[in-house]
Design a protein around this motif. Structure first.
Motif, PDB file in Angstrom:
ATOM      1  N   ARG A  52      32.087-122.516 -35.335  1.00 52.09           N
ATOM      2  CA  ARG A  52      31.305-121.577 -36.158  1.00 52.09           C
ATOM      3  C   ARG A  52      30.630-120.545 -35.274  1.00 52.09           C
ATOM      4  N   SER A  71      37.409-119.359 -42.225  1.00 54.03           N
ATOM      5  CA  SER A  71      38.770-119.886 -42.090  1.00 54.03           C
ATOM      6  C   SER A  71      39.581-119.200 -41.003  1.00 54.03           C
ATOM      7  N   ASN A  72      39.139-118.023 -40.556  1.00 50.27           N
ATOM      8  CA  ASN A  72      39.965-117.190 -39.676  1.00 50.27           C
ATOM      9  C   ASN A  72      39.257-116.839 -38.375  1.00 50.27           C
ATOM     10  N   ASN A 128      31.607-123.645 -49.406  1.00 50.45           N
ATOM     11  CA  ASN A 128      33.014-123.300 -49.272  1.00 50.45           C
ATOM     12  C   ASN A 128      33.265-122.564 -47.961  1.00 50.45           C
ATOM     13  N   ILE A 129      34.459-122.747 -47.412  1.00 51.26           N
ATOM     14  CA  ILE A 129      34.883-121.974 -46.250  1.00 51.26           C
ATOM     15  C   ILE A 129      35.292-120.583 -46.727  1.00 51.26           C
ATOM     16  N   ASP A 189      39.734-123.784 -33.834  1.00 46.21           N
ATOM     17  CA  ASP A 189      39.589-123.828 -35.282  1.00 46.21           C
ATOM     18  C   ASP A 189      38.473-124.808 -35.641  1.00 46.21           C
ATOM     19  N   ASP A 249      36.553-116.326 -45.739  1.00 52.06           N
ATOM     20  CA  ASP A 249      37.292-115.543 -44.750  1.00 52.06           C
ATOM     21  C   ASP A 249      36.567-114.255 -44.374  1.00 52.06           C
ATOM     22  N   ARG A 263      30.826-121.410 -42.353  1.00 50.89           N
ATOM     23  CA  ARG A 263      32.185-121.769 -41.936  1.00 50.89           C
ATOM     24  C   ARG A 263      33.170-120.698 -42.397  1.00 50.89           C
TER      25      ARG A 263
END
Length: 269
Positions: free
Chosen positions: A162, A94-95, A28-29, A159, A31, A92
């Motif tokens: 990594r 998200s921000n 999962n990505i 975006d 934050d 990974r």
């Protein structure tokens, strides 16, 4: 093939097969993350689940238990000389380009000091897509007061990229790092978010570098392309004389009063 294995002998063999041959569950990505590597054993484990690594030309990268900063394990990267490069790629997030988070970790090196690079990678399968955000010169051989580093990430990072730590293979040191955290920038208010970074110009330069705003800067360090410290200036002024430098690429690192740092590549023409 995996489905047939599962039907024939059940989940245990499937789990073994996935571990042995490098197949990972969907990651999962996130934050934010905090990783001290203690759930991974040395030296069998390489990087945590949902992290990646690239190792070129005989470089070494493992999980190590040699006096970590906390707990029982840490990351170890060594290059044994020029061209032996390793890249540890973080999960990974998200921000990455939101401008609201920072990366923090602790590092040490043996053999008289070492040199790593903090940056990002756009293709985890291609080491050439690594982009340096900041060089990391490591002079401490134990986890002491100087071992913790904090890095901000510019909003220009694409975006989907990594975060990564690269050993470029410019020294024979063994590099260790631990307690890696991607976290919100403390006390980040509206004023902090809109304050522009100082401008460093001209670039390329000749005899003098200009720093547009130094009121929040404690010191400035100049490194060559291998990470060697060329000059350190405490209480810098707006103009930095650099006419004695040879033609080539350098890194200028600004050390702020709040403990953060920012590094830029500059070119002497």
């Amino acid at each position: 093939m995996i489905k047939n294995l599962y039907l024939a002998v059940g989940l245990p063999l499937l789990s073994y097969f996935c571990t042995t041959y490098g197949l990972k569950a969907q990651c999962n990505i996130v934050d934010s993350f905090s990783e001290n590597f203690d759930t991974y054993s040395a030296p069998e484990s390489i990087v945590p689940t949902c992290w990646e690594r690239l190792v070129l030309n005989g470089a070494s990268q493992i999980i190590s238990s040699t006096q970590p900063a906390s707990g029982s394990s840490q990351i170890y990267q060594t290059g044994y000389g020029s061209g032996k490069v390793s890249v540890v790629i973080m999960p990974r997030i998200s921000n990455i380009s939101a401008g609201t988070h920072q990366f923090r970790f602790k590092a040490k090196a043996n053999s008289g000091g070492g040199f790593l690079e903090f940056g990002y990678i756009t293709d985890p399968a291609d080491a050439s897509t690594f982009v340096v955000l900041q060089p990391i010169t490591i002079l401490n051989s134990s986890y002491d007061a100087s071992s913790e580093r904090t890095f901000t990430v510019p909003i220009t990072v694409p975006d989907g990229a990594r975060l990564a730590i690269r050993n470029p293979g410019t020294s024979f040191a063994g590099h260790y790092w631990d307690d890696a955290v991607w976290e919100p920038i403390p006390n980040l208010g509206t004023d902090d978010m809109i304050t522009p970074d100082p401008k460093i110009y001209p670039n390329p330069f000749h005899d003098v570098l200009h720093i547009s705003d130094i009121k929040n800067i404690n010191s400035v360090t100049l490194h060559d392309a291998t990470g060697r410290v060329i000059r350190t200036v405490g209480k810098p002024e707006n103009q930095l004389p650099v006419g004695d430098l040879k033609t080539g690429a350098y890194f200028l690192t600004l050390y702020y009063k709040d403990g953060s740092t920012k590094s830029s590549q500059i070119i002497r023409k």
